[in-house]
Scaffold this active site. Structure first.
Site, short mmCIF file in Angstrom:
data_model
loop_
_atom_site.label_atom_id
_atom_site.label_comp_id
_atom_site.label_asym_id
_atom_site.label_seq_id
_atom_site.Cartn_x
_atom_site.Cartn_y
_atom_site.Cartn_z
N GLY A 99 6.69 8.89 6.45
CA GLY A 99 5.60 9.59 5.80
C GLY A 99 5.40 9.03 4.41
O GLY A 99 6.31 8.42 3.83
N GLN A 133 2.66 8.64 -4.13
CA GLN A 133 3.68 7.59 -4.06
C GLN A 133 3.09 6.18 -4.20
O GLN A 133 3.85 5.22 -4.33
CB GLN A 133 4.45 7.71 -2.75
CG GLN A 133 5.30 8.98 -2.70
CD GLN A 133 6.07 9.06 -1.41
OE1 GLN A 133 5.54 9.51 -0.40
NE2 GLN A 133 7.32 8.62 -1.42
N CYS A 178 13.76 9.81 0.30
CA CYS A 178 12.38 9.66 -0.16
C CYS A 178 12.18 8.22 -0.61
O CYS A 178 13.02 7.68 -1.33
CB CYS A 178 12.12 10.62 -1.33
SG CYS A 178 10.46 10.48 -2.01
N LEU A 179 11.07 7.62 -0.20
CA LEU A 179 10.80 6.23 -0.57
C LEU A 179 10.67 6.06 -2.08
O LEU A 179 10.86 4.97 -2.60
CB LEU A 179 9.53 5.73 0.13
CG LEU A 179 9.61 5.61 1.66
CD1 LEU A 179 8.24 5.28 2.24
CD2 LEU A 179 10.63 4.57 2.08
N HIS A 205 7.90 17.83 3.45
CA HIS A 205 8.25 16.87 2.39
C HIS A 205 6.96 16.31 1.77
O HIS A 205 6.85 16.22 0.53
CB HIS A 205 9.10 15.75 3.01
CG HIS A 205 9.55 14.70 2.04
ND1 HIS A 205 10.87 14.54 1.66
CD2 HIS A 205 8.86 13.74 1.36
CE1 HIS A 205 10.96 13.54 0.81
NE2 HIS A 205 9.75 13.02 0.61
N GLU A 206 5.99 15.94 2.61
CA GLU A 206 4.75 15.35 2.09
C GLU A 206 3.90 16.40 1.37
O GLU A 206 3.29 16.12 0.34
CB GLU A 206 3.93 14.71 3.22
CG GLU A 206 4.65 13.58 3.96
CD GLU A 206 5.35 12.57 3.07
OE1 GLU A 206 4.91 12.36 1.93
OE2 GLU A 206 6.36 12.01 3.51
N HIS A 238 5.11 16.61 -2.05
CA HIS A 238 4.60 15.51 -2.88
C HIS A 238 3.20 15.81 -3.39
O HIS A 238 2.89 15.57 -4.55
CB HIS A 238 4.52 14.22 -2.06
CG HIS A 238 5.78 13.39 -2.07
ND1 HIS A 238 6.37 12.94 -3.23
CD2 HIS A 238 6.54 12.91 -1.06
CE1 HIS A 238 7.44 12.22 -2.93
NE2 HIS A 238 7.58 12.18 -1.61
#
Ligand code: ZN
Length: 191
Positions: free
Chosen positions: A45, A50, A99-100, A141-142, A145
């Protein structure tokens, strides 16, 4: 085209996403680039924050993993979700999350086992689906963000404390790469 992923310490990760009322060519390109970025980084995702854009836009594709999940009704991946809203959280799951934007940090995070997602697609269609397992985790999670919330905010205090040094270092490294406003030399000229 894969874009650069913004790392922890960049202020855009703390910005709430702006609603997208019109799907422009720019938004379509951004969504395509975000999908390419997610795949290149082997993530499941990615939120617009991000890649440095505070917008209510996220892409998700959980198919490359072996972890269980469901979606109803069935929709093809990758999902591109504009202005998503989550509701009807049910049950609980605790699983390792990363997380990226916060590399090398993984910790167990408590999430709802099931959620209902409503969103608009790039074609301007309103969709809704129920999801469980990894997909529900990814959606939560998204969504975080898009509201400027990071998974580290959801760690228990002891876990967060164990990563404090690493996070501080990452924040400093990111801040060093940011363009800081400099005092113009001309402003010092007195005539
Ligand atoms: Zn993330």
């Amino acid at each position: 085209m894969a874009l650069e992923i913004v790392k922890y310490g960049h202020p855009v990760l703390r910005e709430k996403g702006k609603r997208i009322d019109h799907v422009t060519a720019d938004i379509r390109q951004l969504a395509a680039d975000m999908i390419a970025t997610m795949y290149a980084a082997e993530g499941v995702g990615l939120a617009a924050q991000q890649v440095g854009r505070p917008l209510m836009l996220t892409v998700i594709d959980v198919t490359p993993t072996e972890l269980p999940w469901t979606i109803s009704p069935k929709l093809p991946m990758p999902l591109v979700l504009l202005n998503p809203v989550l509701s009807h959280p049910q049950g609980e799951q605790i699983g390792s999350e990363g997380c990226l934007s916060v590399p090398e940090v993984n910790a167990p995070i408590r999430r709802a086992e099931q959620v209902t997602v409503r969103a608009r697609t790039l074609d301007g269609k309103d969709i809704g689906f129920d999801c469980t397992g990894l997909l529900a985790r990814a959606a939560q999670h998204e969504m975080d963000h898009l509201n400027g919330v990071l998974f580290i905010d959801r760690m228990d205090a002891a876990t967060r404390a164990s990563f404090a040094g690493k996070l501080k270092k990452m924040q400093k490294e990111t801040e060093a790469t940011l363009d800081k406003p400099r005092k113009s030399r001309r402003s010092l000229v007195r005539l």
